[in-house]
Scaffold this motif. Structure first.
Motif, PDB file in Angstrom:
ATOM      1  N   HIS A   1       7.577  -2.569  -8.048  1.00 33.59           N
ATOM      2  CA  HIS A   1       6.149  -2.741  -7.770  1.00 33.59           C
ATOM      3  C   HIS A   1       5.613  -1.530  -7.015  1.00 33.59           C
ATOM      4  O   HIS A   1       5.296  -1.582  -5.833  1.00 33.59           O
ATOM      5  CB  HIS A   1       5.947  -4.020  -6.950  1.00 33.59           C
ATOM      6  N   GLY A   2       5.511  -0.407  -7.719  1.00 33.41           N
ATOM      7  CA  GLY A   2       5.082   0.855  -7.123  1.00 33.41           C
ATOM      8  C   GLY A   2       6.233   1.830  -7.044  1.00 33.41           C
ATOM      9  O   GLY A   2       7.400   1.446  -6.959  1.00 33.41           O
ATOM     10  N   PHE A   3       5.925   3.120  -7.092  1.00 33.59           N
ATOM     11  CA  PHE A   3       6.956   4.165  -7.085  1.00 33.59           C
ATOM     12  C   PHE A   3       7.331   4.522  -5.646  1.00 33.59           C
ATOM     13  O   PHE A   3       6.467   4.870  -4.849  1.00 33.59           O
ATOM     14  CB  PHE A   3       6.456   5.417  -7.800  1.00 33.59           C
ATOM     15  N   LYS A   4       8.632   4.491  -5.358  1.00 30.92           N
ATOM     16  CA  LYS A   4       9.119   4.764  -4.006  1.00 30.92           C
ATOM     17  C   LYS A   4      10.083   5.943  -3.946  1.00 30.92           C
ATOM     18  O   LYS A   4      10.335   6.467  -2.863  1.00 30.92           O
ATOM     19  CB  LYS A   4       9.801   3.517  -3.447  1.00 30.92           C
ATOM     20  N   LYS A   5      10.634   6.356  -5.067  1.00 29.36           N
ATOM     21  CA  LYS A   5      11.600   7.449  -5.065  1.00 29.36           C
ATOM     22  C   LYS A   5      10.881   8.785  -5.187  1.00 29.36           C
ATOM     23  O   LYS A   5       9.889   8.917  -5.908  1.00 29.36           O
ATOM     24  CB  LYS A   5      12.616   7.251  -6.180  1.00 29.36           C
ATOM     25  N   THR A   6      11.408   9.784  -4.507  1.00 29.85           N
ATOM     26  CA  THR A   6      10.711  11.054  -4.333  1.00 29.85           C
ATOM     27  C   THR A   6      10.270  11.686  -5.643  1.00 29.85           C
ATOM     28  O   THR A   6       9.096  12.008  -5.827  1.00 29.85           O
ATOM     29  CB  THR A   6      11.607  12.043  -3.563  1.00 29.85           C
TER      30      THR A   6
ATOM     31  N   GLY B   1      16.515  -0.623  -7.640  1.00 29.49           N
ATOM     32  CA  GLY B   1      15.518  -0.250  -8.633  1.00 29.49           C
ATOM     33  C   GLY B   1      14.187  -0.935  -8.464  1.00 29.49           C
ATOM     34  O   GLY B   1      13.455  -1.111  -9.431  1.00 29.49           O
ATOM     35  N   GLY B   2      13.860  -1.352  -7.228  1.00 28.65           N
ATOM     36  CA  GLY B   2      12.585  -1.994  -6.980  1.00 28.65           C
ATOM     37  C   GLY B   2      12.506  -3.441  -7.423  1.00 28.65           C
ATOM     38  O   GLY B   2      11.411  -4.013  -7.515  1.00 28.65           O
ATOM     39  N   ASN B   3      13.668  -4.109  -7.657  1.00 26.49           N
ATOM     40  CA  ASN B   3      13.630  -5.487  -8.155  1.00 26.49           C
ATOM     41  C   ASN B   3      13.370  -6.520  -7.068  1.00 26.49           C
ATOM     42  O   ASN B   3      13.201  -7.707  -7.347  1.00 26.49           O
ATOM     43  CB  ASN B   3      14.927  -5.831  -8.901  1.00 26.49           C
ATOM     44  N   GLU B   4      13.375  -6.115  -5.792  1.00 25.69           N
ATOM     45  CA  GLU B   4      13.072  -6.952  -4.632  1.00 25.69           C
ATOM     46  C   GLU B   4      14.063  -8.100  -4.447  1.00 25.69           C
ATOM     47  O   GLU B   4      13.782  -9.060  -3.748  1.00 25.69           O
ATOM     48  CB  GLU B   4      11.633  -7.476  -4.689  1.00 25.69           C
TER      49      GLU B   4
ATOM     50  N   ALA C   1      -2.283   4.128   5.296  1.00 19.95           N
ATOM     51  CA  ALA C   1      -1.766   5.181   6.161  1.00 19.95           C
ATOM     52  C   ALA C   1      -0.259   5.286   6.082  1.00 19.95           C
ATOM     53  O   ALA C   1       0.315   6.346   6.258  1.00 19.95           O
ATOM     54  CB  ALA C   1      -2.187   4.896   7.600  1.00 19.95           C
ATOM     55  N   GLN C   2       0.403   4.177   5.803  1.00 23.31           N
ATOM     56  CA  GLN C   2       1.852   4.144   5.900  1.00 23.31           C
ATOM     57  C   GLN C   2       2.505   4.548   4.594  1.00 23.31           C
ATOM     58  O   GLN C   2       3.201   3.791   3.948  1.00 23.31           O
ATOM     59  CB  GLN C   2       2.269   2.721   6.301  1.00 23.31           C
ATOM     60  N   GLN C   3       2.303   5.772   4.185  1.00 29.56           N
ATOM     61  CA  GLN C   3       2.850   6.229   2.916  1.00 29.56           C
ATOM     62  C   GLN C   3       4.221   6.868   3.118  1.00 29.56           C
ATOM     63  O   GLN C   3       4.440   7.612   4.067  1.00 29.56           O
ATOM     64  CB  GLN C   3       1.926   7.261   2.279  1.00 29.56           C
ATOM     65  N   PRO C   4       5.174   6.587   2.192  1.00 26.55           N
ATOM     66  CA  PRO C   4       6.451   7.293   2.257  1.00 26.55           C
ATOM     67  C   PRO C   4       6.234   8.791   2.088  1.00 26.55           C
ATOM     68  O   PRO C   4       5.328   9.234   1.393  1.00 26.55           O
ATOM     69  CB  PRO C   4       7.226   6.720   1.065  1.00 26.55           C
ATOM     70  N   THR C   5       7.065   9.546   2.728  1.00 27.00           N
ATOM     71  CA  THR C   5       6.952  10.992   2.613  1.00 27.00           C
ATOM     72  C   THR C   5       7.942  11.517   1.582  1.00 27.00           C
ATOM     73  O   THR C   5       8.920  10.878   1.247  1.00 27.00           O
ATOM     74  CB  THR C   5       7.257  11.656   3.959  1.00 27.00           C
ATOM     75  N   ALA C   6       7.673  12.703   1.079  1.00 27.19           N
ATOM     76  CA  ALA C   6       8.558  13.307   0.082  1.00 27.19           C
ATOM     77  C   ALA C   6       9.128  14.605   0.623  1.00 27.19           C
ATOM     78  O   ALA C   6       8.544  15.239   1.484  1.00 27.19           O
ATOM     79  CB  ALA C   6       7.790  13.566  -1.212  1.00 27.19           C
ATOM     80  N   THR C   7      10.276  14.972   0.113  1.00 28.38           N
ATOM     81  CA  THR C   7      10.895  16.204   0.561  1.00 28.38           C
ATOM     82  C   THR C   7      10.169  17.406  -0.027  1.00 28.38           C
ATOM     83  O   THR C   7       9.582  17.334  -1.092  1.00 28.38           O
ATOM     84  CB  THR C   7      12.369  16.239   0.114  1.00 28.38           C
ATOM     85  N   PRO C   8      10.179  18.543   0.684  1.00 26.07           N
ATOM     86  CA  PRO C   8       9.483  19.734   0.177  1.00 26.07           C
ATOM     87  C   PRO C   8      10.040  20.178  -1.162  1.00 26.07           C
ATOM     88  O   PRO C   8      11.209  19.973  -1.471  1.00 26.07           O
ATOM     89  CB  PRO C   8       9.766  20.776   1.265  1.00 26.07           C
TER      90      PRO C   8
ATOM     91  N   ALA D   1       0.818  -1.203   0.000  1.00 24.44           N
ATOM     92  CA  ALA D   1       0.000   0.000   0.000  1.00 24.44           C
ATOM     93  C   ALA D   1       0.848   1.248   0.000  1.00 24.44           C
ATOM     94  O   ALA D   1       0.538   2.241  -0.654  1.00 24.44           O
ATOM     95  CB  ALA D   1      -0.912   0.001   1.215  1.00 24.44           C
ATOM     96  N   ALA D   2       1.966   1.206   0.732  1.00 24.00           N
ATOM     97  CA  ALA D   2       2.805   2.398   0.795  1.00 24.00           C
ATOM     98  C   ALA D   2       3.412   2.748  -0.549  1.00 24.00           C
ATOM     99  O   ALA D   2       3.734   3.901  -0.822  1.00 24.00           O
ATOM    100  CB  ALA D   2       3.935   2.179   1.813  1.00 24.00           C
ATOM    101  N   ALA D   3       3.568   1.746  -1.414  1.00 26.39           N
ATOM    102  CA  ALA D   3       4.227   1.998  -2.687  1.00 26.39           C
ATOM    103  C   ALA D   3       3.429   2.896  -3.605  1.00 26.39           C
ATOM    104  O   ALA D   3       3.984   3.618  -4.418  1.00 26.39           O
ATOM    105  CB  ALA D   3       4.511   0.668  -3.397  1.00 26.39           C
ATOM    106  N   PHE D   4       2.107   2.874  -3.500  1.00 26.99           N
ATOM    107  CA  PHE D   4       1.280   3.609  -4.442  1.00 26.99           C
ATOM    108  C   PHE D   4       0.900   4.948  -3.837  1.00 26.99           C
ATOM    109  O   PHE D   4      -0.217   5.182  -3.407  1.00 26.99           O
ATOM    110  CB  PHE D   4       0.046   2.785  -4.813  1.00 26.99           C
ATOM    111  N   ILE D   5       1.838   5.889  -3.789  1.00 23.38           N
ATOM    112  CA  ILE D   5       1.669   7.121  -3.042  1.00 23.38           C
ATOM    113  C   ILE D   5       0.455   7.929  -3.460  1.00 23.38           C
ATOM    114  O   ILE D   5      -0.354   8.277  -2.617  1.00 23.38           O
ATOM    115  CB  ILE D   5       2.949   7.970  -3.136  1.00 23.38           C
ATOM    116  N   PRO D   6       0.249   8.250  -4.740  1.00 22.72           N
ATOM    117  CA  PRO D   6      -0.879   9.099  -5.082  1.00 22.72           C
ATOM    118  C   PRO D   6      -2.222   8.449  -4.838  1.00 22.72           C
ATOM    119  O   PRO D   6      -3.235   9.110  -4.765  1.00 22.72           O
ATOM    120  CB  PRO D   6      -0.684   9.367  -6.577  1.00 22.72           C
TER     121      PRO D   6
END
Length: 655
Positions: free
Chosen positions: A630-635, A128-131, A22-29, A12-17
């Motif tokens: 499997h989902g975008f994780k980089k800012t 690169g998200g290859n797990e 609830a556990q979403q990665p945060t992005a820098t301002p 769930a955290a991987a699909f930010i938009p």
């Protein structure tokens, strides 16, 4: 942490938009000024500066996840974002400044201090998200020390487990054939000590715990979705022993040694439709249910260092409730009221009767807390909620229950925009979780608060059949040839939306990630006359090609869930329900999001879906990242996906 719950949260955290958890990665301002260099787009218009400015603030609404304790000091380990990815940080006191422990380009979300001394630190990271997770050792007190690779640099290495004396690390690895999970041991101070303890003929093996004297290792063998076993292996001889009964259709999860090795504590559905906290006597095999009075799944537990108290979390209608159990009396201890909805990531301090955990609520993202159980003192260690003076409105979830087409009760969490700011019937986004056996939980919605607060869009998070949290029978209702029944459940949700006087049944979008991506595509086919548009992130377009192309280590498990495509009748069924074979019926615009390195749902699924829809005259926006899985994780990638999704919904849902 319970593996099923951890996977659910990670997905769930991987699909930010999408705001699916609830556990979403945060992005820098500060949003990126251009399309990130590793992003490939087709059909997506330029993102306006006005949108970047208006929506950019919602990218800063992030939290900090508790990941564990220092083994000697009263110091926490947490994950927060550092520059472009999540990294591990230490916090040496409540509300103290976070100090980065890792500085990788790739995300680092798991780490473990060496027992007894805390001098070494082991963490895992993929590329690169290859797990294909690799393990690294780092000298904590030497800030100039470089991480030392402990694994082969190629295989998938998971389930890290330190021995109590801090000398050995156990983990599961696919290095032998890229499929089966063998058990390895290594002294992290010397990678040359690596040895294979146990060769296994299936991918379902993992290390769970060490005996108190470090002579034996407790292993879990997951056989399929309904069956698991517990084993003990002698770390010197490699001789293994089955601790549970052979052949029984019972799940065992999250196992721990207890009572000086005389017992095993685990979550099991023995005699219950729910996962119950159970004590298994090693000598006699007798089982004792410890949470049978709670008719919900136990999803996480840990035993205190002195062996006196067991903390566990029960998934009570989606809310993660903390419980404390006195192991001598079997009575529950008082727990103070917590300022949140979901407790996760339990861990006791090795030298203190203090429990650490992550707490999440609709008003605040994840933050790290601790509870001193003898005094009831609750301490908040991090606070990354928002900037001083911010006045965002965060909606509380409404739990809605609906009867589906065949009378099966399903539920949904509904978030409504402020009616004073947005009067009248509101457009709706139905957001479907992945898994498929994950669960939409109450909690902070992160970037999705933009849809509520700025666009006036209501958010509906359904838990259709197959979702966790409502009993094993409910989880199995969508298996095999019942897969379409879950799609019919969404039809019942749509019907409820159309009869709600505050919602606009003529303006509905659907979105989801992974299995939720398949559900999105399937709904776009079946309900094409109702849905305005859809957003599919790393979704399955064709089950037959998916099962053929997914990674070897997970194919057998996926066949248990979706059906074995090698059987003619099942293959015919899977072909019939696969959205890619009905692309001509998708009449509304679709945004497809995909990571090139996805080991679960290969990029070919997205490409085939895109091409099939376009060949039928349909409209597709396509977004692919070459450095994601499997989902975008980089800012930068996550920010761009967020802006593209807003632009898409503005164009096709709101106009």
């Amino acid at each position: 942490m319970n593996m099923r719950f951890q996977i659910a949260l990670t997905l769930a955290a991987a699909f930010i938009p999408l705001g699916v958890c609830a556990q979403q990665p945060t992005a820098t301002p500060g949003p990126k000024p251009t399309v990130p260099p590793n992003i490939v787009t087709e059909g997506i218009p330029a993102i306006s500066d006005a949108l970047r400015k208006e929506a950019g603030h919602y990218l800063t609404l992030g939290g900090a996840d508790f990941r564990g304790w220092h083994t000697v000091q009263r110091e926490l380990l947490v994950t927060t974002r550092l520059v472009d990815s999540l990294q591990l940080h230490t916090v040496n006191g409540p509300m103290a400044k976070r100090i980065a422990l890792t500085h990788f380009t790739e995300p680092v979300t798991s780490g473990w201090f060496q027992p007894r001394t805390g001098e070494l630190f082991v963490f895992s990271s993929d590329k690169g998200g290859n797990e294909q997770y690799q393990l690294y050792a780092l000298a904590v007190n030497d800030r100039n020390a470089a991480p030392v690779l402990l694994t082969d640099g190629q295989s998938r290495n998971t389930g890290v487990c330190w021995s109590h004396d801090g000398q050995w690390l156990a983990y599961a690895s696919t290095r032998r054939n890229n499929k089966d999970n063998d058990i390895y041991l290594v002294n992290p101070s010397d990678p040359k000590t690596t040895r294979c303890l146990l060769v296994n003929a299936s991918p379902g093996w993992s290390a769970a715990d060490w005996s108190r004297d470090d002579s034996h290792l407790l292993l879990r063998r997951g056989i399929n979705e309904t069956k698991a076993e517990l084993w003990s292996v002698d770390v010197k001889s490699g001789e293994k022993k089955l601790l549970t009964k052979a052949g029984e259709e019972i799940i065992y999860d999250h196992a721990r040694f207890g009572d000086g090795g005389a017992a095993i504590y685990a979550e099991t559905n023995d005699g219950s439709d729910f996962l119950t906290l159970t004590r298994l006597d090693v000598a006699t095999g007798k089982r004792e249910a410890l949470s049978g009075h709670i008719l919900w799944d136990v999803e996480d537990f840990e035993i205190s260092g002195d062996g006196k108290t067991l903390a566990f979390v029960a998934n009570e209608d989606g809310f993660g409730r903390l419980h404390l159990l006195d192991l001598s009396t079997r009575k529950e201890l008082p727990v103070p009221k917590l300022p949140g909805d979901v407790v996760s990531n339990l861990s006791w301090h090795p030298l203190r009767r203090e429990l650490g955990f992550t707490l999440n609520g609709s008003q605040t993202p994840n933050d790290a807390y601790s509870l001193e159980v003898d005094t009831g003192t609750l301490t908040r260690w991090t606070d990354r909620t928002r900037k001083p003076g911010a006045t965002e409105h965060f909606s509380e979830p409404e739990l809605v229950r609906v009867k589906s087409f065949d009378g099966v009760p399903i539920s949904a969490l509904v978030y409504r925009p402020d009616p004073q700011k947005f009067p009248g019937r509101r457009p709706v986004v139905i957001n479907i979780h992945g898994g498929p056996s994950s669960q939409s939980r109450p909690g902070f919605r992160g970037t999705s608060n933009y849809y509520l607060n700025e666009l006036g869009v209501a958010l509906v998070f359904p838990n259709v059949r197959g979702s966790l949290g409502y009993g094993r029978k409910f989880v199995d209702l969508d298996n095999g040839m019942h897969r379409e029944d879950a799609v019919h459940d969404i039809g019942s949700i749509i019907d409820w939306i159309q009869h709600d006087p505050a919602l606009d049944g003529g303006r509905i979008a659907v979105m989801g990630g992974s299995y939720g991506g398949f559900m999105t595509l399937a709904c776009m086919v079946r309900y094409h006359d109702v849905l305005r548009c859809g957003v599919d992130s790393v979704g399955i377009g064709n089950f037959v090609t998916f099962l053929h192309d997914t990674s070897d280590y997970r194919r057998g498990n996926r066949r248990e869930e979706y059906g074995d495509e090698r059987q003619p009748a099942m293959q015919a069924f899977l072909e019939r329900i696969s959205p890619a074979n009905h692309a001509s019926e998708i009449k509304s615009p679709l945004l497809i999001v995909q990571g090139k390195n996805d080991p679960r749902v290969p990029m070919t699924e997205a490409e085939h879906m895109r091409d099939a829809i376009r060949a039928s005259g349909g409209k597709v926006w396509y977004l692919m990242a070459t450095d994601e899985g499997h989902g975008f994780k980089k800012t930068g990638n996550a920010q761009y996906q967020f802006f593209a999704t807003i632009t898409f919904l503005r164009e096709f849902l709101l106009k």
